[in-house]
Design an enzyme around this catalytic site. Structure first.
Site, mmCIF file in Angstrom:
data_model
loop_
_atom_site.group_PDB
_atom_site.id
_atom_site.type_symbol
_atom_site.label_atom_id
_atom_site.label_comp_id
_atom_site.label_asym_id
_atom_site.label_seq_id
_atom_site.Cartn_x
_atom_site.Cartn_y
_atom_site.Cartn_z
ATOM 1 N NE ARG A 86 -3.657 -2.289 2.395
ATOM 2 C CZ ARG A 86 -3.827 -3.093 3.452
ATOM 3 N NH1 ARG A 86 -3.257 -2.806 4.606
ATOM 4 N NH2 ARG A 86 -4.577 -4.174 3.354
ATOM 5 N NE ARG B 213 -11.746 -3.650 16.007
ATOM 6 C CZ ARG B 213 -11.113 -4.796 15.815
ATOM 7 N NH1 ARG B 213 -10.067 -5.084 16.552
ATOM 8 N NH2 ARG B 213 -11.518 -5.659 14.920
ATOM 9 N NE ARG C 155 -13.135 -9.728 11.824
ATOM 10 C CZ ARG C 155 -12.304 -8.725 11.657
ATOM 11 N NH1 ARG C 155 -11.908 -8.020 12.692
ATOM 12 N NH2 ARG C 155 -11.868 -8.415 10.460
HETATM 13 N N1 LIG Z 1 -10.522 -4.355 28.885
HETATM 14 C C1 LIG Z 1 -11.183 -3.648 27.955
HETATM 15 N N2 LIG Z 1 -12.306 -2.995 28.297
HETATM 16 C C2 LIG Z 1 -13.003 -2.295 27.368
HETATM 17 N N3 LIG Z 1 -12.656 -2.178 26.068
HETATM 18 C C3 LIG Z 1 -11.538 -2.811 25.669
HETATM 19 C C4 LIG Z 1 -10.741 -3.573 26.569
HETATM 20 N N4 LIG Z 1 -9.691 -4.089 25.885
HETATM 21 C C5 LIG Z 1 -9.831 -3.663 24.609
HETATM 22 N N5 LIG Z 1 -10.925 -2.877 24.478
HETATM 23 C C6 LIG Z 1 -11.454 -2.276 23.245
HETATM 24 O O1 LIG Z 1 -11.958 -3.358 22.458
HETATM 25 C C7 LIG Z 1 -11.737 -3.101 21.072
HETATM 26 C C8 LIG Z 1 -10.975 -4.278 20.473
HETATM 27 O O2 LIG Z 1 -9.637 -4.280 20.969
HETATM 28 P P1 LIG Z 1 -8.400 -4.639 20.017
HETATM 29 O O3 LIG Z 1 -8.513 -3.936 18.714
HETATM 30 O O4 LIG Z 1 -7.175 -4.435 20.850
HETATM 31 O O5 LIG Z 1 -8.673 -6.200 19.794
HETATM 32 P P2 LIG Z 1 -7.815 -7.306 19.022
HETATM 33 O O6 LIG Z 1 -7.914 -8.537 19.836
HETATM 34 O O7 LIG Z 1 -6.454 -6.790 18.759
HETATM 35 O O8 LIG Z 1 -8.637 -7.469 17.689
HETATM 36 P P3 LIG Z 1 -8.141 -7.937 16.205
HETATM 37 O O9 LIG Z 1 -7.587 -9.312 16.369
HETATM 38 O O10 LIG Z 1 -9.392 -7.902 15.383
HETATM 39 O O11 LIG Z 1 -7.152 -6.901 15.770
HETATM 40 C C9 LIG Z 1 -10.978 -1.785 20.982
HETATM 41 O O12 LIG Z 1 -11.898 -0.752 20.690
HETATM 42 C C10 LIG Z 1 -10.388 -1.607 22.378
HETATM 43 O O13 LIG Z 1 -10.220 -0.245 22.718
#
Ligand SMILES: Nc1ncnc2c1ncn2[C@@H]1O[C@H](COP(=O)(O)OP(=O)(O)OP(=O)(O)O)[C@@H](O)[C@H]1O
Length: 240
Positions: free
Chosen positions: A81, A186, A197
């Site tokens: 990209r 998100r 998912r």
């Molecule tokens: N303990 C928590 N309490 C509330 N919200 C949370 C918490 N942990 C993460 N979040 C929120 O949940 C959402 C998902 O988190 P994140 O993007 O880190 O997930 P991920 O597991 O990395 O997902 P992916 O695998 O799809 O990238 C984000 O908006 C984040 O700010």
């Protein structure tokens, strides 16, 4: 996101363990030197359902220990990209070359998402320990680093079979309802993808319950509490 076949750290490899001098590495940090034993150079794998909070927690880990961890540079067959540089953001390659690398057993793990291949090569993992990995912001992670993987369940199964000897941590959502709220909150995921998912999350949580699949399971309910637990576990044995 898919391409988070990002990084890993490697199990104590011969080049890191063969001489007495290498039994203790020294990581330069802002105002002090932190001795890191070879045991701690084992890669750390984070997995868990999409939306459970892996990226959020890993980001905090990098913020707290800016010189200690790194991601590997993944291979991909997708096109670069704007602004993406070969060898920095990804190793961009062709499907033919990627297949050759699979045949040569050059990957620790690989998968196909959205019609493109992504994979973590064995060399890319070694590069992290040699100061040629990536930091959380995509910049070069100089100095010796512990490789962090943020990968899907299938990738976890592959690295478990490899010779990486990683430490594996599963990040579990407090409930399916909260996972759904986080995915929706998100605001970057279409409805059909959210449903896919959530269905996959059930599989992952079932897998995580099996004996011996993870070294650590963290329920990401209260973020500060979850991070404290994760940080303590990740830093086990690392002198600071
Ligand atoms: N303990 C928590 N309490 C509330 N919200 C949370 C918490 N942990 C993460 N979040 C929120 O949940 C959402 C998902 O988190 P994140 O993007 O880190 O997930 P991920 O597991 O990395 O997902 P992916 O695998 O799809 O990238 C984000 O908006 C984040 O700010």
């Amino acid at each position: 996101m898919v391409a988070r076949l990002i990084l890993q750290a490697t199990k104590p490899r011969s080049n890191l363990t063969s001489s007495p001098a290498s039994r203790q590495l020294t990581v330069t940090r802002s105002h002090r030197m932190t001795p890191v034993s070879t045991e701690n150079l084992r890669p750390i794998v984070f997995s868990g359902p999409s939306g459970t909070g892996k990226s959020t927690l890993i980001k905090r880990l990098f913020q707290k220990h800016p010189d200690l961890f790194g991601f590997s540079v993944s291979h991909t067959t997708r096109k670069p990209r704007n602004g993406e540089e070969d060898g920095v953001h990804y190793h961009f390659t062709t499907p033919e070359k990627f297949q050759e690398m699979i045949a040569e057993d050059a990957f620790e793990e690989h998968a196909k998402f959205g019609g493109n291949y992504y994979g973590t090569s064995k060399q890319a993992v070694k590069d992290v320990a040699d100061g040629k990995g990536k930091s959380i912001d995509g910049t070069t992670a100089s100095g010796k680093r512990i490789c962090i993987f943020d990968i899907e369940m299938e990738g976890v199964k592959q690295v478990k079979k490899s010779d990486l000897n990683p430490r594996i941590c599963f990040i579990q959502p407090p409930s399916m309802e909260i996972l759904e709220q986080r995915l929706r909150g998100r605001g970057d995921t279409a409805e059909d993808a959210i449903q896919r998912r959530l269905a996959q999350a059930k599989n992952e949580i079932e897998y995580c319950k099996q004996e011996g699949k993870n070294d650590k399971v963290i329920i990401n309910d209260d973020l500060d509490q979850a991070f404290k637990e994760l940080d303590e576990w990740a830093m086990q044995g690392i002198s600071a």
